[in-house]
Design a protein around this motif. Sequence first.
Motif, PDB file in Angstrom:
ATOM      1  N   MET A  66       0.826  -1.200   0.000  1.00  0.00           N
ATOM      2  CA  MET A  66       0.000   0.000   0.000  1.00  0.00           C
ATOM      3  C   MET A  66       0.873   1.268   0.000  1.00  0.00           C
ATOM      4  O   MET A  66       1.875   1.375   0.704  1.00  0.00           O
ATOM      5  N   THR A  67       0.475   2.244  -0.836  1.00  0.00           N
ATOM      6  CA  THR A  67       1.104   3.564  -0.869  1.00  0.00           C
ATOM      7  C   THR A  67       0.083   4.603  -0.415  1.00  0.00           C
ATOM      8  O   THR A  67      -1.067   4.567  -0.838  1.00  0.00           O
ATOM      9  N   PHE A  68       0.515   5.518   0.438  1.00  0.00           N
ATOM     10  CA  PHE A  68      -0.389   6.539   0.964  1.00  0.00           C
ATOM     11  C   PHE A  68      -0.766   7.550  -0.107  1.00  0.00           C
ATOM     12  O   PHE A  68      -0.001   7.816  -1.030  1.00  0.00           O
ATOM     13  N   PHE A  69      -1.937   8.119   0.043  1.00  0.00           N
ATOM     14  CA  PHE A  69      -2.357   9.239  -0.800  1.00  0.00           C
ATOM     15  C   PHE A  69      -1.582  10.490  -0.416  1.00  0.00           C
ATOM     16  O   PHE A  69      -1.210  11.296  -1.257  1.00  0.00           O
ATOM     17  N   SER A  70      -1.337  10.646   0.889  1.00  0.00           N
ATOM     18  CA  SER A  70      -0.661  11.838   1.404  1.00  0.00           C
ATOM     19  C   SER A  70       0.853  11.743   1.227  1.00  0.00           C
ATOM     20  O   SER A  70       1.423  10.653   1.193  1.00  0.00           O
ATOM     21  N   THR A  71       1.493  12.889   1.144  1.00  0.00           N
ATOM     22  CA  THR A  71       2.945  12.928   1.137  1.00  0.00           C
ATOM     23  C   THR A  71       3.473  12.775   2.559  1.00  0.00           C
ATOM     24  O   THR A  71       2.736  12.966   3.537  1.00  0.00           O
ATOM     25  N   SER A  72       4.744  12.423   2.689  1.00  0.00           N
ATOM     26  CA  SER A  72       5.291  12.086   4.006  1.00  0.00           C
ATOM     27  C   SER A  72       5.199  13.246   4.993  1.00  0.00           C
ATOM     28  O   SER A  72       4.900  13.039   6.171  1.00  0.00           O
ATOM     29  N   ASN A 130       6.023  17.683  14.376  1.00  0.00           N
ATOM     30  CA  ASN A 130       7.122  18.229  13.578  1.00  0.00           C
ATOM     31  C   ASN A 130       8.358  17.332  13.550  1.00  0.00           C
ATOM     32  O   ASN A 130       9.479  17.804  13.323  1.00  0.00           O
ATOM     33  N   ILE A 131       8.162  16.042  13.772  1.00  0.00           N
ATOM     34  CA  ILE A 131       9.262  15.078  13.666  1.00  0.00           C
ATOM     35  C   ILE A 131       9.360  14.651  12.203  1.00  0.00           C
ATOM     36  O   ILE A 131       8.396  14.120  11.659  1.00  0.00           O
ATOM     37  N   PRO A 132      10.500  14.877  11.552  1.00  0.00           N
ATOM     38  CA  PRO A 132      10.593  14.627  10.106  1.00  0.00           C
ATOM     39  C   PRO A 132      10.313  13.164   9.736  1.00  0.00           C
ATOM     40  O   PRO A 132      10.769  12.239  10.410  1.00  0.00           O
ATOM     41  N   PHE A 133       9.545  12.997   8.675  1.00  0.00           N
ATOM     42  CA  PHE A 133       9.252  11.676   8.117  1.00  0.00           C
ATOM     43  C   PHE A 133       9.949  11.629   6.754  1.00  0.00           C
ATOM     44  O   PHE A 133       9.504  12.236   5.793  1.00  0.00           O
ATOM     45  N   ILE A 134      11.050  10.895   6.684  1.00  0.00           N
ATOM     46  CA  ILE A 134      11.831  10.787   5.450  1.00  0.00           C
ATOM     47  C   ILE A 134      11.440   9.496   4.735  1.00  0.00           C
ATOM     48  O   ILE A 134      11.511   8.409   5.311  1.00  0.00           O
ATOM     49  N   SER A 135      11.007   9.617   3.486  1.00  0.00           N
ATOM     50  CA  SER A 135      10.650   8.439   2.705  1.00  0.00           C
ATOM     51  C   SER A 135      11.394   8.461   1.370  1.00  0.00           C
ATOM     52  O   SER A 135      11.864   9.513   0.933  1.00  0.00           O
ATOM     53  N   ASN A 136      11.485   7.321   0.726  1.00  0.00           N
ATOM     54  CA  ASN A 136      12.216   7.212  -0.536  1.00  0.00           C
ATOM     55  C   ASN A 136      11.535   7.995  -1.653  1.00  0.00           C
ATOM     56  O   ASN A 136      12.196   8.501  -2.562  1.00  0.00           O
ATOM     57  N   PRO A 182       7.976  10.743  -2.611  1.00  0.00           N
ATOM     58  CA  PRO A 182       7.117  11.738  -1.936  1.00  0.00           C
ATOM     59  C   PRO A 182       5.959  11.108  -1.171  1.00  0.00           C
ATOM     60  O   PRO A 182       5.601  11.580  -0.094  1.00  0.00           O
ATOM     61  N   LYS A 183       5.387  10.032  -1.709  1.00  0.00           N
ATOM     62  CA  LYS A 183       4.281   9.350  -1.037  1.00  0.00           C
ATOM     63  C   LYS A 183       4.817   8.057  -0.424  1.00  0.00           C
ATOM     64  O   LYS A 183       5.199   7.128  -1.147  1.00  0.00           O
ATOM     65  N   PRO A 184       4.858   7.972   0.884  1.00  0.00           N
ATOM     66  CA  PRO A 184       5.467   6.799   1.527  1.00  0.00           C
ATOM     67  C   PRO A 184       4.596   5.562   1.412  1.00  0.00           C
ATOM     68  O   PRO A 184       3.399   5.639   1.136  1.00  0.00           O
ATOM     69  N   ASN A 185       5.202   4.416   1.654  1.00  0.00           N
ATOM     70  CA  ASN A 185       4.454   3.164   1.652  1.00  0.00           C
ATOM     71  C   ASN A 185       4.198   2.682   3.072  1.00  0.00           C
ATOM     72  O   ASN A 185       4.640   3.309   4.045  1.00  0.00           O
ATOM     73  N   ARG A 186       3.501   1.577   3.170  1.00  0.00           N
ATOM     74  CA  ARG A 186       3.113   1.031   4.479  1.00  0.00           C
ATOM     75  C   ARG A 186       4.321   0.796   5.377  1.00  0.00           C
ATOM     76  O   ARG A 186       4.328   1.184   6.557  1.00  0.00           O
ATOM     77  N   ASN A 187       5.361   0.134   4.862  1.00  0.00           N
ATOM     78  CA  ASN A 187       6.509  -0.208   5.698  1.00  0.00           C
ATOM     79  C   ASN A 187       7.234   1.030   6.202  1.00  0.00           C
ATOM     80  O   ASN A 187       7.710   1.059   7.346  1.00  0.00           O
ATOM     81  N   GLU A 188       7.322   2.056   5.366  1.00  0.00           N
ATOM     82  CA  GLU A 188       7.967   3.295   5.798  1.00  0.00           C
ATOM     83  C   GLU A 188       7.159   3.969   6.908  1.00  0.00           C
ATOM     84  O   GLU A 188       7.737   4.517   7.858  1.00  0.00           O
ATOM     85  N   ALA A 189       5.841   3.918   6.801  1.00  0.00           N
ATOM     86  CA  ALA A 189       4.997   4.510   7.840  1.00  0.00           C
ATOM     87  C   ALA A 189       5.119   3.742   9.147  1.00  0.00           C
ATOM     88  O   ALA A 189       5.221   4.343  10.229  1.00  0.00           O
TER      89      ALA A 189
END
Length: 325
Positions: free
Chosen positions: A50-56, A63-69, A71-78
């Motif tokens: 699954m890939t999110f609709f929202s950007t990371s 305000n804790i940075p969410f860095i993903s590979n 722009p739209k992160p996937n389930r495992n990254e979340a």
Amino acid sequence: MKSTDLDIIIIGAGPIGIACALECKKQNLNYQVIEKGALTNSLFNYPLNMTFFSTSEKLEIDNIPFISNNPKPNRNEALEYYRRVATSNQLNINLYEKVVSIKKHNDDFQVVSDQQHYKANKVIIATGFYDIPNYLNVPGEDLPKVFHYYKEAHPFTLQNIAVVGASNSAVDAALEIYRKSGNVTMIVRKEAIGERVKYWVRPDILNRIEESSITAYFNSEIKEIKLNEIIIETPEGEKILPNDYVIALTGYRPNFKFLADAGIEFSKDEKHIPNYNSETMESNVKGLYLAGVICGGMETHKWFIENSRIHAKIIANHIKNNLNK
């Protein structure tokens, strides 16, 4: 069972429950998060790809940075992001503990789980809506071949699959199973694929339907599910289709009974929106707050992580100013 006294009980350790815990910790409030499943249990149960609709950045909390590979992160990254937020901030979270009742007693709440009793001055419910499917209510729905959640496509290779629904989850499942050599038929109650389907996915499903790689019956419903076939009602009349599995992705709903048993009231229409003050997120039960997607009732498309993150700060500030009141 032992008993614990707290300022706040937070029910649910999804992204919004975690956000509430962070705000309570910043306010030096004595809190405890209780989660009946894994950390971010709903996200854990999402499809593997699954890939999110929202950007990371729109999924970030506090305000804790969410860095993903991408722009739209996937389930495992979340899952990794919210796990790191919870563990690095040493949040007080009890997992695999189910709250069974919330009762207001004088100025406090008696919260009972399947493991212990709690007394808290305030309670925040952030349980989401992913636990209870919207059932088809047709004969045969209880057969083992029927699923209301989808994880991955591989088990459905070379099988006749009926995907019920036309939302993001249904479209993702149909496309994945088709690309793993499943024979996919979509059963859609409405006249078209949903307008809210992710904009980069919608053309794909429309093209697959147009070229007949995926068969779609619109304005149609399943009437009965049998061991090796399904009966559907279409605008052209009744049809019998060979079928090995049914994946009914027709949406989910909050646990309204759990909320009602806690004393929360709802709108009288089909939206079933819980009664709360949008400026404080406090429900009609004084000291009992709602956060996240459950605030939308049956309008499960109304609240997401990105637009309900603000609930945490609103609630924590109001509680800090009204503790023991």
